[in-house]
Motif scaffolding. Structure first.
Motif, PDB file in Angstrom:
ATOM      1  N   TYR A  66      34.397  49.888  46.876  1.00 45.59           N
ATOM      2  CA  TYR A  66      34.092  49.182  48.062  1.00 45.59           C
ATOM      3  C   TYR A  66      35.257  48.183  48.661  1.00 45.59           C
ATOM      4  CZ  TYR A  66      29.247  50.544  47.805  1.00 45.59           C
ATOM      5  OH  TYR A  66      28.183  51.257  47.781  1.00 45.59           O
ATOM      6  N   TYR A  67      36.131  47.826  47.704  1.00 44.90           N
ATOM      7  CA  TYR A  67      37.087  46.914  48.049  1.00 44.90           C
ATOM      8  C   TYR A  67      38.162  46.967  46.908  1.00 44.90           C
ATOM      9  CZ  TYR A  67      38.744  42.046  49.252  1.00 44.90           C
ATOM     10  OH  TYR A  67      39.218  41.153  49.823  1.00 44.90           O
ATOM     11  N   PHE A  68      39.539  46.506  47.225  1.00 47.93           N
ATOM     12  CA  PHE A  68      40.502  46.609  46.274  1.00 47.93           C
ATOM     13  C   PHE A  68      40.810  45.093  46.425  1.00 47.93           C
ATOM     14  CE2 PHE A  68      40.948  51.177  47.416  1.00 47.93           C
ATOM     15  CZ  PHE A  68      41.082  51.468  46.084  1.00 47.93           C
ATOM     16  N   GLY A  69      40.575  44.490  45.231  1.00 49.38           N
ATOM     17  CA  GLY A  69      41.068  43.070  45.115  1.00 49.38           C
ATOM     18  C   GLY A  69      42.640  43.259  44.786  1.00 49.38           C
ATOM     19  N   THR A  70      43.353  42.103  45.468  1.00 52.11           N
ATOM     20  CA  THR A  70      44.786  42.351  45.230  1.00 52.11           C
ATOM     21  C   THR A  70      45.333  41.114  44.304  1.00 52.11           C
ATOM     22  OG1 THR A  70      44.843  40.814  47.359  1.00 52.11           O
ATOM     23  CG2 THR A  70      45.427  43.371  47.563  1.00 52.11           C
ATOM     24  N   SER A  71      46.186  41.293  43.415  1.00 51.53           N
ATOM     25  CA  SER A  71      46.755  40.224  42.665  1.00 51.53           C
ATOM     26  C   SER A  71      47.716  39.385  43.663  1.00 51.53           C
ATOM     27  CB  SER A  71      47.481  40.707  41.442  1.00 51.53           C
ATOM     28  OG  SER A  71      48.633  41.559  42.089  1.00 51.53           O
ATOM     29  N   SER A  72      48.009  38.252  42.815  1.00 49.39           N
ATOM     30  CA  SER A  72      49.154  37.420  43.656  1.00 49.39           C
ATOM     31  C   SER A  72      50.387  37.920  43.685  1.00 49.39           C
ATOM     32  CB  SER A  72      48.885  35.939  43.102  1.00 49.39           C
ATOM     33  OG  SER A  72      49.448  36.212  41.881  1.00 49.39           O
ATOM     34  N   GLY A  73      50.832  38.882  42.783  1.00 49.74           N
ATOM     35  CA  GLY A  73      52.073  39.524  42.802  1.00 49.74           C
ATOM     36  C   GLY A  73      53.204  38.571  42.206  1.00 49.74           C
ATOM     37  N   THR A  74      52.587  37.771  41.181  1.00 49.75           N
ATOM     38  CA  THR A  74      53.609  36.703  40.681  1.00 49.75           C
ATOM     39  C   THR A  74      54.473  37.532  39.517  1.00 49.75           C
ATOM     40  OG1 THR A  74      51.958  36.293  38.898  1.00 49.75           O
ATOM     41  CG2 THR A  74      52.217  34.506  40.911  1.00 49.75           C
ATOM     42  N   GLY A  76      55.717  40.605  40.013  1.00 48.81           N
ATOM     43  CA  GLY A  76      56.294  41.849  40.599  1.00 48.81           C
ATOM     44  C   GLY A  76      55.215  41.973  41.846  1.00 48.81           C
ATOM     45  N   ASN A  77      55.330  43.494  42.091  1.00 49.00           N
ATOM     46  CA  ASN A  77      54.578  43.664  43.085  1.00 49.00           C
ATOM     47  C   ASN A  77      53.139  43.372  43.169  1.00 49.00           C
ATOM     48  OD1 ASN A  77      56.884  44.738  44.453  1.00 49.00           O
ATOM     49  ND2 ASN A  77      56.559  46.640  43.603  1.00 49.00           N
ATOM     50  N   GLN A  78      52.502  43.035  44.320  1.00 49.78           N
ATOM     51  CA  GLN A  78      50.956  43.002  44.495  1.00 49.78           C
ATOM     52  C   GLN A  78      50.339  44.115  43.734  1.00 49.78           C
ATOM     53  OE1 GLN A  78      49.129  42.493  48.428  1.00 49.78           O
ATOM     54  NE2 GLN A  78      48.687  40.401  47.773  1.00 49.78           N
ATOM     55  N   LYS A  79      49.496  44.016  43.120  1.00 50.34           N
ATOM     56  CA  LYS A  79      48.435  45.143  42.452  1.00 50.34           C
ATOM     57  C   LYS A  79      47.130  45.334  43.246  1.00 50.34           C
ATOM     58  CE  LYS A  79      50.481  44.211  37.965  1.00 50.34           C
ATOM     59  NZ  LYS A  79      51.375  43.131  38.439  1.00 50.34           N
ATOM     60  N   MET A  80      46.742  46.334  43.261  1.00 51.90           N
ATOM     61  CA  MET A  80      45.430  46.706  44.010  1.00 51.90           C
ATOM     62  C   MET A  80      44.539  47.085  42.722  1.00 51.90           C
ATOM     63  SD  MET A  80      46.228  46.673  47.189  1.00 51.90           S
ATOM     64  CE  MET A  80      45.172  47.830  48.258  1.00 51.90           C
ATOM     65  N   ILE A  81      43.222  46.416  42.850  1.00 55.20           N
ATOM     66  CA  ILE A  81      42.312  46.411  41.624  1.00 55.20           C
ATOM     67  C   ILE A  81      40.810  47.012  42.397  1.00 55.20           C
ATOM     68  CG2 ILE A  81      40.840  45.243  39.902  1.00 55.20           C
ATOM     69  CD1 ILE A  81      43.293  42.933  40.257  1.00 55.20           C
ATOM     70  N   GLY A 140      42.125  42.857  49.769  1.00 58.49           N
ATOM     71  CA  GLY A 140      42.500  41.644  49.947  1.00 58.49           C
ATOM     72  C   GLY A 140      42.096  40.721  48.729  1.00 58.49           C
ATOM     73  N   ALA A 141      42.265  39.384  48.917  1.00 60.63           N
ATOM     74  CA  ALA A 141      42.026  38.424  47.722  1.00 60.63           C
ATOM     75  C   ALA A 141      40.534  38.655  47.282  1.00 60.63           C
ATOM     76  CB  ALA A 141      42.038  37.018  48.088  1.00 60.63           C
ATOM     77  N   LEU A 142      40.494  38.560  45.692  1.00 61.49           N
ATOM     78  CA  LEU A 142      39.201  38.789  45.060  1.00 61.49           C
ATOM     79  C   LEU A 142      38.170  37.785  45.816  1.00 61.49           C
ATOM     80  CD1 LEU A 142      40.199  39.444  41.415  1.00 61.49           C
ATOM     81  CD2 LEU A 142      39.208  40.919  43.070  1.00 61.49           C
ATOM     82  N   SER A 143      38.350  36.678  46.097  1.00 58.37           N
ATOM     83  CA  SER A 143      37.395  35.704  46.454  1.00 58.37           C
ATOM     84  C   SER A 143      36.898  36.159  47.999  1.00 58.37           C
ATOM     85  CB  SER A 143      38.233  34.414  46.885  1.00 58.37           C
ATOM     86  OG  SER A 143      39.191  34.645  47.878  1.00 58.37           O
ATOM     87  N   GLN A 144      37.328  37.256  48.606  1.00 59.58           N
ATOM     88  CA  GLN A 144      36.866  37.948  49.745  1.00 59.58           C
ATOM     89  C   GLN A 144      36.187  39.165  49.536  1.00 59.58           C
ATOM     90  OE1 GLN A 144      37.613  36.564  52.855  1.00 59.58           O
ATOM     91  NE2 GLN A 144      38.314  34.780  51.536  1.00 59.58           N
ATOM     92  N   SER A 145      36.079  39.440  48.347  1.00 63.88           N
ATOM     93  CA  SER A 145      35.435  40.762  48.158  1.00 63.88           C
ATOM     94  C   SER A 145      33.948  40.940  48.374  1.00 63.88           C
ATOM     95  CB  SER A 145      35.603  41.220  46.541  1.00 63.88           C
ATOM     96  OG  SER A 145      35.257  40.334  45.567  1.00 63.88           O
TER      97      SER A 145
END
Length: 175
Positions: A66-74, A76-81, A140-145
């Motif tokens: 339903y959603y891909f949560g994104t990491s902050s990318g600290t 390296g590259n941003q990760k899609m969860i 987007g951010a996990l807080s938006q999921s």
């Protein structure tokens, strides 16, 4: 109980790409699982996740993502969860339990009384912040999921959150 859950997940996902790759259907014991499925890092699964981002299904899970949560990318590259309803529900149950335990501890051990702030569960939810993957899944951010989850699930989570914070409390006592 953990073994039962593991074998349910393996059975449910035996026909996914990863289930076929590791032959989940052949596992008869936890030892079989441990000897065939090694601990992975994000990079080990990146190609599979990229396929999911493109819209392929039945890759790492048989559930709808339903959603891909994104990491902050600290690092390296941003990760899609990939977030499925059962994953989200499990995380929310753990968070509700932790919140309830914390509030109970503060009340019983320190006498802190809190006021119900169930509306705070809505902070950060803004569907306008959702971008979409090439496959059309919001990310987007996990807080938006929570906005991407099915309505029945978000309703149950809101009820659970409200129950988790039913101990009357006053935030000013802990600030």
């Amino acid at each position: 109980r953990n073994n039962d859950y593991l074998f349910k997940v393996l059975l449910d996902n035996r026909n996914t790409w990863i289930g076929k790759e590791y032959n989940f259907a052949s596992f008869e014991s936890v030892e079989d699982f441990r000897s065939h499925v090694k601990i992975s890092k994000y990079g080990d699964l990146k190609d599979a996740i990229d396929r999911m981002v493109e819209g392929e299904t039945n890759i790492l899970t048989n559930e709808k993502v339903y959603y891909f949560g994104t990491s902050s990318g600290t690092t390296g590259n941003q990760k899609m969860i990939p977030i499925t309803s059962s994953f989200f529900s499990t995380v929310q149950n753990l968070m509700s339990a932790a919140t309830g335990a914390t509030l109970t501890y503060l009340y019983e051990e320190h006498g802190y009384r809190f006021t119900t702030l169930h509306k705070s569960a809505q902070i950060g939810i803004n569907p306008r912040n959702h971008k979409r993957t090439a496959g059309g899944t919001p990310y987007g951010a996990l807080s938006q999921s929570m906005r991407a989850m099915p309505l029945y699930l978000t309703t149950l989570i809101k009820i659970g959150w409200k129950l988790a914070v039913e101990i009357p409390y006053n935030v000013s006592k802990i600030l």
